[in-house]
Design an enzyme around this catalytic site. Structure first.
Site, PDB file in Angstrom:
ATOM      1  CB  CYS A  55      -0.962  -0.055   1.197  1.00  0.00           C
ATOM      2  SG  CYS A  55      -2.341   1.089   1.036  1.00  0.00           S
ATOM      3  CD  GLU A  96      -0.556  -5.734   6.073  1.00  0.00           C
ATOM      4  OE1 GLU A  96      -0.334  -6.212   4.944  1.00  0.00           O
ATOM      5  OE2 GLU A  96      -0.876  -4.535   6.258  1.00  0.00           O
ATOM      6  CG  HIS A 103      -3.204  -3.713   3.570  1.00  0.00           C
ATOM      7  ND1 HIS A 103      -2.252  -3.068   4.327  1.00  0.00           N
ATOM      8  CD2 HIS A 103      -3.857  -2.743   2.888  1.00  0.00           C
ATOM      9  CE1 HIS A 103      -2.333  -1.761   4.118  1.00  0.00           C
ATOM     10  NE2 HIS A 103      -3.308  -1.531   3.252  1.00  0.00           N
TER      11      HIS A 103
END
Lengths: 84, 245
Positions: free
Chosen positions: B92, B211, B209
């Site tokens: 990002c 994660e 994302h």
């Protein structure tokens, strides 16, 4: 004192969603003649007295490499001296 | 996947980064590796296996997203690490910083719809021949969330063509069946681009994302496979070095 105004606009051909939103609003406000709007930014910098040529070269370089992104933006640099 | 040695991941934070702790959590608790958080003022990066530039809003997105962060002290060390082949993942805002640093081609501009979008999206893995996607199969449809206001990928036509021919486009926004269309493109990115790599192949930039898609509790573990692909690459590289020795 020397003052410079740097105008940065999205490049021709790069979609400008902010400009498009403003265009729609202008039409809504009765400005049906509006063909296109581009929204950019204006950066105003004031300098103490300095070697003008050197200053201009440096500002040009920094504008090209940092203040604007040549992939998506174009710029125009305007100079003015105090009292103008 | 078998567990090899503990790997060292550096996670670099800038003023305004806000996904660093999530990346540390995934590296330490999910991958069971070591994570070192580094502040942007550092001039050196200790010897690490991989680097993550996490998401957030470095310097408040002033001037352009990622522009001011690209001038940080630590970016000199990131460029040095990049040149010696250390895998780097920019997520990002990290992706925006990598583009502004010219480590990746193109630029990220305001979403076409003008809205900040926070939503799970489908992505098509274009190729598994990369450090970051080797554990997927080419054409696989995965799901990872996005959360950004300026994630519309732009590059000029020549650059896009080169990126296509060099296989630099790793992830594209798609629908559940893998179709690439205008409807499945959340932010207006050219050619539905969601993630790209550099020519050398060791730098990944992606708007989604991973994660946030690394544990079943979060609804998807597809993101975890990106980090695991990096681990596998490092393990294989080390094994090959040993064979040569």
């Amino acid at each position: 004192m020397t003052r410079t105004k740097i105008l940065i606009l999205p490049k021709e051909g790069v979609f400008d969603p902010q400009g498009e939103a403003v265009r729609n609003a202008l039409i809504h406000l009765g400005l049906e003649e509006t063909l296109s709007v581009r929204v950019g930014k204006e950066i105003v910098i004031e300098f103490k007295e300095a070697d003008q040529e050197k200053l201009k070269r440096k500002v040009e370089e920094i504008t090209k490499n940092f203040l604007s992104n040549p992939i998506i933006e174009e710029y125009k640099i305007e100079w003015e001296k105090e009292g103008q | 996947m078998g567990k090899g040695r503990t790997m060292n991941w550096a996670i670099i934070e800038f003023p305004g980064s806000n996904c660093g702790p999530d990346c540390v959590y995934v590296v330490e608790k999910v991958l069971k590796h070591k994570a070192t958080l580094l502040w942007h003022t550092e001039k050196k990066i200790p010897s690490v296996d991989a680097i993550i530039l996490p998401g957030g809003f470095s310097y408040g997105d002033y001037l352009r997203s990622g522009a001011i962060a690209s001038l940080s002290n630590i970016m000199g060390a990131v460029k040095e690490a990049a040149s010696i082949g250390v895998p780097i993942v920019g997520i990002c805002n990290g992706f925006q910083i990598l583009c502004e640093s010219k480590l990746l081609p193109g630029a990220l501009i305001t979403n076409r719809c003008l809205r900040f979008i926070c939503s799970p999206v489908y992505l098509r893995v274009e190729t598994n021949e990369s450090i970051f996607t080797s554990l997927f199969y080419s054409g696989e449809v995965i799901q990872i969330p996005i959360a950004h206001g300026q994630g519309c990928f732009y590059a000029d036509p020549q650059t896009l063509q080169k990126m296509e021919s060099e296989g630099q486009i790793l992830l594209r926004y798609c629908d559940a069946k893998g179709n690439i269309s205008h409807q499945s493109n959340p932010n207006g990115s050219l050619r539905n681009i969601a993630g790209i790599r550099n020519l050398k192949g060791n730098i990944l930039g992606l708007m989604p994302h991973p994660e946030r898609a690394s544990e079943n509790e979060l609804g998807s573990v597809d993101g975890k496979k990106i980090f695991e692909s990096v681990c596998r690459y490092i393990e294989v590289k080390e094994k090959n070095y040993c064979l040569v020795d």
